[in-house]
Design an enzyme around this catalytic site. Structure first.
Site, PDB file in Angstrom:
ATOM      1  N   ASP A 488     -54.160  25.058  11.464  1.00  0.00           N
ATOM      2  CA  ASP A 488     -52.827  25.156  12.061  1.00  0.00           C
ATOM      3  C   ASP A 488     -51.746  24.755  11.053  1.00  0.00           C
ATOM      4  O   ASP A 488     -52.041  24.118  10.021  1.00  0.00           O
ATOM      5  CB  ASP A 488     -52.788  24.238  13.297  1.00  0.00           C
ATOM      6  CG  ASP A 488     -51.841  24.727  14.382  1.00  0.00           C
ATOM      7  OD1 ASP A 488     -50.976  25.567  14.084  1.00  0.00           O
ATOM      8  OD2 ASP A 488     -51.954  24.244  15.525  1.00  0.00           O
ATOM      9  N   ASP A 558     -48.616  31.339  20.649  1.00  0.00           N
ATOM     10  CA  ASP A 558     -48.928  30.305  21.636  1.00  0.00           C
ATOM     11  C   ASP A 558     -48.665  30.812  23.043  1.00  0.00           C
ATOM     12  O   ASP A 558     -49.049  30.165  24.023  1.00  0.00           O
ATOM     13  CB  ASP A 558     -48.074  29.054  21.380  1.00  0.00           C
ATOM     14  CG  ASP A 558     -48.726  28.130  20.372  1.00  0.00           C
ATOM     15  OD1 ASP A 558     -49.860  28.419  19.952  1.00  0.00           O
ATOM     16  OD2 ASP A 558     -48.102  27.125  20.004  1.00  0.00           O
TER      17      ASP A 558
HETATM   18  C1  DGJ Z   1     -50.202  24.953  17.901  1.00  0.00           C
HETATM   19  C2  DGJ Z   1     -51.289  25.961  18.175  1.00  0.00           C
HETATM   20  O1  DGJ Z   1     -50.759  27.247  18.140  1.00  0.00           O
HETATM   21  C3  DGJ Z   1     -51.934  25.619  19.502  1.00  0.00           C
HETATM   22  O2  DGJ Z   1     -52.890  26.590  19.825  1.00  0.00           O
HETATM   23  C4  DGJ Z   1     -52.555  24.261  19.391  1.00  0.00           C
HETATM   24  O3  DGJ Z   1     -53.592  24.279  18.450  1.00  0.00           O
HETATM   25  C5  DGJ Z   1     -51.499  23.235  19.012  1.00  0.00           C
HETATM   26  N1  DGJ Z   1     -50.770  23.637  17.843  1.00  0.00           N
HETATM   27  C6  DGJ Z   1     -52.122  21.888  18.772  1.00  0.00           C
HETATM   28  O4  DGJ Z   1     -51.228  20.966  18.322  1.00  0.00           O
END
Ligand code: DGJ
Length: 748
Positions: A488, A558
């Site tokens: 991430d 997301d």
């Molecule tokens: C952003 C990601 O896109 C989510 O899927 C998740 O992993 C969160 N970060 C966790 O902090």
């Protein structure tokens, strides 16, 4: 009969492009014309009388015996537009009266900033040429690399800029390539977005002036994606000529699309010149990213199908065993491994992960037929929420008193492999790492450090940071049986200072950071060949052909609302293959839009990409569990067709459409899978008849429902011609809000 002949011919042409082909590059010494042929396209450029490299043709494949006269420069336009600016140069230096976007701009220590590149020499390479150019007086050499993919006709272009002089020179702007198209009317297609709203397809007439698509954020960005497509005339999914390109760079980038004063078009892309500077000391060189370009006569659909196959065959990492056995062996069609169906706990637990909770979810996941269990954020350091812990990559003792091993063992015992979330490039000020090494973050000395999500960016350009990140990840993967990392990256850059190096060289952080990121990914893959990686940046903030050489999949957004995902997935697939696109089924009502949808609708929305489950499956009813289990099994049966086949966007979800539909066809045409969605039935309109595409007209296909029913009386078996010309009619009852159906067609 004619159709048989056409398909036989098509097969012959296709096979001619895939095996035993002549080298794609040819050079005519008499006219100084270079020609590259691949797939259905040709690319031609030559050396003009002044010595510049000039583009001559880019489009449909020309006859093998066709020849080109020598390149002829464009005249000047009155006294205001020089011949130098009007001539469609392959890689123009800023100098000599250039008003178009330069490919290269260099400042010399004596204040001279004039750069005019002329042809010096060239060498043939396996799939193209390396053409060397030199400034007319300074010992600045630029090697333009051209590599044509014989199968798709997609051309890879990049440049190496070298200082062979005795004084330093500063590169102020460096593109990978410029692409030219003759004066005509074009529609420009490009992708923009924001967090939770990525992948908006923009389609606009290309008007006079420059349209800049870019990221100044240090990474690819949610706001624009480094892809473009120019279509002659109006945008069309199935018809018309399309020229497209994708830049392989995950740092700040820029693509400038210009329609000049004579209506000719030039597209220049590479490092973003904003705040850019790269000092080339004597003997040093700078390598640009690769800018890929392709051509299709079959509309935007044809362009994206070419790009998808190219990504699958030439960009994405291959399974480790295939890659090793292929080295030095006969060239053969290699495709990346299908993505395992995953479960991810983020939306179910957020930061509240612990051993018992994850084990309970793992049991439920295994019962659904999940292949991979992924634990998301919250397992490390003092991570209770997003205020602390990033940088401290030890297992949190309160949540996992015995380390990760018991959970990983449990996941394995349940028949799944184990994946883990990491965000290696970031640090919370509330962490031991920051307390020990405050100097490791990107910042300007004495200036504020702007936080986003309570975190700062580690400066990967620094050798110590590079070593730290590689070191902890290597240890994590060595000590634990981890099959997958979700990598991430949850903020963009601010204050991009790097005070370890002299002031004049600090802007090199834009290049060195990204190169080190790639180096870490490459090294980890080499040391741990079985580990797979997902590129996530708070959703789709780091998706490009650069990172895709090192990762197996991406997290597109997301936003997991199944209705929003239909438009996002539509936009995503203009540039990227469905295989790359992870798509989770999450809870309803959805946290973002408060929209309620059925499990079937959510499943079918996600089944158009690489499927995952991200819901709180502990709360699912027995009916939901058994429906999901059935659909996961049905998905696995046809997964390779869906994610690696030819994608046809039959009905677009854009422009407030009531409906949408996609179809994918296996390369050998033995199977097709169809998805149909109703967003909201209005005025009693029934679902339009779906005329399939890409089938073998003469073969028979058996229709099977995955979800939903066809109209009563629909034949169970019919010819490809029937499904493509008559089409599939849906059941009368297929109406309402957020309805979905899916069917498979298998050749008999
Ligand atoms: C952003 C990601 O896109 C989510 O899927 C998740 O992993 C969160 N970060 C966790 O902090």
């Amino acid at each position: 009969m004619l159709k048989v002949l056409t398909s036989v011919l098509a097969l012959l042409v296709a096979s001619a492009f895939t095996s035993a082909q002549p080298a794609p590059g040819r050079f005519d010494a008499a006219t100084k014309v270079f020609r590259l042929d691949g797939g259905g396209s040709s690319y031609v450029f030559g050396v003009n009388a002044r010595g510049e490299l000039q583009q001559l043709y880019w489009g449909g494949r020309l006859g093998a015996s066709d020849t080109f006269p020598a390149a002829k420069v464009m005249p000047e336009w009155a006294s205001f537009d020089t011949s130098y600016t009007n001539t469609p140069q392959e890689y123009a230096g800023w100098g000599g009266g250039l008003y178009m976007e330069p490919a290269l701009k260099i400042a010399f220590p004596d204040g001279n900033r004039d750069l005019v590149l002329h042809y010096e020499s060239h060498a043939a390479t396996t799939n193209g040429f390396d053409v060397v150019m030199k400034d007319i007086s300074h010992p600045i050499y630029v090697t333009l690399h051209y590599a044509m993919d014989p199968g798709s006709g997609i051309l890879a272009r990049s440049a190496t800029i070298e200082n062979r002089g005795s004084e330093a020179a500063t590169v102020e702007q460096a593109a990978a390539a410029s692409w030219s198209l003759p004066a005509a009317r074009y529609t420009l297609n490009y992708l923009t977005g924001r967090w939770a709203g990525e992948w908006t397809l923009n389609q606009e007439s290309l008007l006079a002036g420059a349209r800049v698509i870019e990221s100044r954020r240090g990474s690819t960005g949610h706001q624009a994606n480094p892809w473009f497509a120019l279509q002659a005339g109006e945008a069309s999914e199935d018809h018309g000529e399309v020229w497209f390109g994708a830049l392989a760079w995950s740092g700040s980038w820029r693509i400038t699309v210009e329609r000049d004063q004579l209506d000719a078009v030039r597209v220049t892309g590479g490092f973003n010149p904003f705040d850019f500077g790269y000092v080339l000391h004597p003997g040093m060189s700078l390598e640009t990213p690769v800018f890929y370009g392709g051509y299709s006569p079959h509309g935007l659909g044809g362009a994206s199908r070419l790009l998808h196959h190219f990504e699958l065959e030439h960009i994405l990492p291959l399974p480790s065993s295939t890659a090793a056995s292929a080295a030095g062996a006969e060239p053969k069609a290699l495709t990346p491994k299908l993505r395992p169906v995953i479960y991810n706990s983020w939306e179910a637990t957020e930061f509240g992960v612990n051993e018992a909770g994850q084990m309970a979810l793992a049991e439920k996941a295994a019962a659904l037929g999940i292949d991979r269990f992924v634990m998301d954020d919250g397992w490390f350091g003092q991570r209770k929420d997003d205020h602390a812990g990033l940088g401290d990559w030890y297992v949190n003792q309160e949540k996992f008193p015995h380390g990760l091993k018991p959970l990983i063992d449990k996941v394995h015992a349940l028949g799944m492999d184990f994946g883990l979330w990491v965000e290696p490039e970031m640090v919370n000020p509330d962490s031991d790492l920051y307390r020990n090494h405050p100097e490791w973050v990107l910042n300007f000395k004495g200036r504020p450090e702007t936080q986003q999500r309570n975190q700062l960016v580690l400066n990967l350009a620094r050798p110590d940071v590079h070593a730290y990140i590689l070191g902890f990840l290597d240890k994590l993967l060595t000590e634990n049986d981890i099959a997958f990392l979700k990598w991430d990256y949850n903020r963009n850059w601010s204050e991009p200072g790097w005070d370890q190096v002299p002031p004049a060289e600090q802007k090199q952080v834009y290049v060195e950071y990204t190169k080190n990121l790639y180096a870490i990914l490459a090294e980890l893959r080499q040391r741990h060949p079985k580990v797979e990686i997902e590129s996530c940046s708070g959703g789709g903030g780091r998706v490009d052909l650069g990172i895709l050489k090192y990762v197996d999949e991406v997290w597109p957004s997301d936003n997991t609302d199944p209705f929003d995902r239909l438009t996002q997935q539509n936009g995503f697939t203009y540039a990227y293959a469905p295989q790359i696109m992870m798509a989770w089924v999450t809870d309803s009502p959805h946290w973002l839009n408060n929209r309620t949808t059925s499990l079937q609708y959510r499943m079918l929305s996600s089944m158009q990409g690489s499927l995952g489950i991200g819901a709180n499956i502990e709360k699912w009813t027995p009916d939901e569990t058994s429906a999901a289990k059935r659909l996961i099994a049905a998905y696995k049966d046809v997964q390779s067709t869906i994610v690696q086949g030819d994608l046809y966007r039959l009905i677009s979800p854009l422009n407030e459409s009531e409906f949408s539909a996609t179809e994918t066809v296996k390369a050998d045409k033995s199977q097709a899978v169809l998805f149909a969605f109703i967003h909201s039935t209005q005025e009693g309109r029934g679902f339009p008849t779906l005329k399939l595409k890409g089938l073998d007209a003469t073969a028979k296909y058996k229709l099977t429902s995955i979800e939903g029913k066809p109209r009563v009386g629909t034949p169970e078996v019919a010819s490809g011609a029937w499904w493509m010309n008559h089409g599939l009619e849906m059941d009368e009852g297929f109406r309402g809000d957020f309805q979905a159906a899916a069917f498979r067609f298998d050749r008999k």
